[in-house]
Motif scaffolding. Sequence first.
Motif, short mmCIF file in Angstrom:
data_model
loop_
_atom_site.label_atom_id
_atom_site.label_comp_id
_atom_site.label_asym_id
_atom_site.label_seq_id
_atom_site.Cartn_x
_atom_site.Cartn_y
_atom_site.Cartn_z
N THR A 30 0.75 -1.20 0.05
CA THR A 30 0.06 -0.05 0.03
C THR A 30 0.79 1.36 0.10
OG1 THR A 30 0.06 0.22 2.34
CG2 THR A 30 -1.77 -1.02 1.28
N THR A 31 2.01 1.30 0.58
CA THR A 31 2.85 2.23 0.84
C THR A 31 4.43 2.07 0.31
OG1 THR A 31 3.30 1.53 2.91
CG2 THR A 31 1.61 3.27 2.63
N PHE A 32 4.95 3.43 0.27
CA PHE A 32 6.25 3.47 -0.29
C PHE A 32 7.17 4.25 0.60
CE2 PHE A 32 3.46 2.27 -3.17
CZ PHE A 32 3.90 1.33 -4.21
N LYS A 33 8.37 3.95 1.14
CA LYS A 33 9.28 4.69 1.94
C LYS A 33 9.92 5.72 1.29
CE LYS A 33 13.13 3.99 5.25
NZ LYS A 33 14.12 4.94 4.63
N TYR A 34 10.27 6.92 2.14
CA TYR A 34 11.01 8.08 1.69
C TYR A 34 11.85 8.36 2.93
CZ TYR A 34 8.84 8.06 -2.66
OH TYR A 34 8.15 7.95 -4.02
N ASP A 35 13.00 9.08 2.71
CA ASP A 35 13.76 9.48 3.59
C ASP A 35 13.80 10.61 4.44
OD1 ASP A 35 15.69 7.28 2.85
OD2 ASP A 35 16.84 8.52 1.33
N ALA A 41 6.51 15.44 0.37
CA ALA A 41 5.65 16.82 0.31
C ALA A 41 5.71 17.07 -1.14
CB ALA A 41 6.12 17.82 1.14
N ARG A 42 6.59 16.91 -1.69
CA ARG A 42 6.79 17.23 -3.26
C ARG A 42 6.09 16.37 -4.04
NH1 ARG A 42 10.37 20.76 -4.99
NH2 ARG A 42 10.53 19.67 -7.06
N LEU A 43 5.73 14.84 -3.58
CA LEU A 43 5.13 14.10 -4.02
C LEU A 43 3.53 14.42 -4.34
CD1 LEU A 43 6.83 10.82 -3.25
CD2 LEU A 43 6.83 11.63 -5.42
N PHE A 44 3.34 14.91 -3.10
CA PHE A 44 1.89 15.16 -2.79
C PHE A 44 1.48 16.69 -3.57
CE2 PHE A 44 1.69 12.29 0.79
CZ PHE A 44 0.36 11.85 0.64
N ASP A 45 2.69 17.51 -3.96
CA ASP A 45 2.35 18.84 -4.51
C ASP A 45 2.37 18.42 -6.05
OD1 ASP A 45 1.75 20.24 -2.38
OD2 ASP A 45 3.66 21.06 -2.21
N LEU A 46 2.66 17.24 -6.62
CA LEU A 46 2.93 16.87 -8.00
C LEU A 46 4.06 17.50 -8.56
CD1 LEU A 46 -0.66 17.13 -9.49
CD2 LEU A 46 0.40 15.16 -8.34
N GLU A 47 5.13 17.74 -7.51
CA GLU A 47 6.27 18.57 -8.14
C GLU A 47 7.27 17.37 -8.31
OE1 GLU A 47 7.01 21.56 -8.70
OE2 GLU A 47 5.05 22.15 -7.67
N ASP A 48 7.19 16.01 -7.72
CA ASP A 48 8.16 14.88 -8.33
C ASP A 48 7.24 13.75 -8.78
OD1 ASP A 48 10.42 16.39 -7.66
OD2 ASP A 48 10.62 15.64 -5.79
N GLU A 49 7.87 13.05 -9.48
CA GLU A 49 7.30 11.80 -9.80
C GLU A 49 7.67 10.71 -9.05
OE1 GLU A 49 7.61 10.66 -13.87
OE2 GLU A 49 6.89 12.26 -14.53
N GLY A 50 7.10 9.83 -8.34
CA GLY A 50 7.09 8.56 -7.61
C GLY A 50 6.09 7.98 -6.87
N TYR A 51 6.24 7.00 -6.13
CA TYR A 51 5.28 6.41 -5.36
C TYR A 51 5.06 6.55 -4.07
CZ TYR A 51 5.47 3.88 -10.08
OH TYR A 51 5.33 3.85 -11.34
N PHE A 52 4.13 6.80 -3.49
CA PHE A 52 3.76 6.90 -2.09
C PHE A 52 2.33 6.51 -1.52
CE2 PHE A 52 2.20 10.64 -4.49
CZ PHE A 52 0.84 11.06 -3.79
N TYR A 53 1.59 5.95 -2.48
CA TYR A 53 0.17 5.20 -1.93
C TYR A 53 -0.13 4.66 -3.07
CZ TYR A 53 -3.65 4.32 1.17
OH TYR A 53 -4.43 3.67 2.01
#
Length: 423
Positions: A30-35, A41-53
């Motif tokens: 369900t989730t993906f880890k970040y440091d 925050a940048r993922l939630f603002d659509l500033e970066d590409e990646g997986y978080f949920y």
Amino acid sequence: MKQNLDTICIQGGWKPKKGESRVLPVYQSTTFKYDNSEQMARLFDLEDEGYFYTRLQNPTNDAVAAKIAELEGGVAAMLTSSGQAANFYAIFNICQAGDHVVSSAPVYGGTFNLFAVTMKKLGIDFTFIDPDAPEEEIAKAFQPNTKALFAETISNPSLVVLDIEKFARLAHSHGVPLIMDNTFATPINCRPFEWGADIVTHSTTKYMDGHAMAVGGCVVDSGNFDWEKYHDKFTCLTEPDDSYHGIIYTQKFGKGAYITKATAQLMRDLGSIPSPTNSFLLNIGLETLHLRMPRHCENARKVAEYLENHEKVAWVNYAGLKSSRYYELAQKYMPKGTCGVIAFGLKGGREESIEFMDKLKLAAIVTHVADSRTCVLHPASHTHRQLTDEQLREAGVQPDLIRFSVGTESAEDIIADIEQALN
């Protein structure tokens, strides 16, 4: 390097790097880890590409979506939990209360009910039209608040073959996209974008999965519709989205605007994602799609020819028959074949059709269509039973219509089963 569809079916979507799994893995998480918090925050603002949920994005889901987008010749795609969800998202992504959509009347019963009943409760109105009507007649259905034109490449279960170029002209002359459900033809037999369609949907549950294992859907964007040209009509894409700090999708994501909004906004708020395991199963089906579709079409043609010449059969509708009113359109848009589904009726009428189905042994009565196993359904009694007689007629469903989905078994055995049931 441009590749053929056969190669894309097998190689598309997943591009493993050094030391990675050769086969598409199941990211059942369900989730993906970040440091740190800033990365998230940048993922939630659509500033970066990646997986978080996984409700928004998942590597397994995204690889399969990318494969389907490549097969259709689109720029981006989004998987959904079902074909119904795909059609809902495709429309709702650009519509809101007070808007209007023109739709071909002969569509799948669940889609008809979604549009005519459920989405009407959301304040979106639909006008249903005869796809075979002249362009000037269909044009009368468009209103100032019309946001899309919707149709199926091959309608389920009436098997109307759409004149895609005609519908594309109608849509574009009124400044709206043409949205097409390409489930029955699949991109192996028809690629609607090449004929002017703008958005394609699929119930991947059918031929793409091919084995009746996983319910799913997909929305594919061609990237060709110019949303900014009709800025005031599609403000959901061309003006700031308050739920994302004022992002303007067309400015920030260009040709990816439509799918980005569908994923970041609708999937975030409504869910309807496929499980990664279901997407993994779908990918296995896609790897043989180019092999199965010719067999489905070959078998269906043989069965249709047998039925057409049987004294107990009242009528047969299959665009692969030269006697079909849709034969020429099918040759234009789907020269390699249409699909494996046949519609026909028996001379005894509705009750005779039901009795015939009960006598079949190889073909199973199931709420399904378009997989490797031959199956059969009586829409008026099953999938379309929620519709009134008037709505049934609008959807092109006759009371005696038998939907016969020809599988990949021996055509000789399928015909033998039909013969013993008729006898």
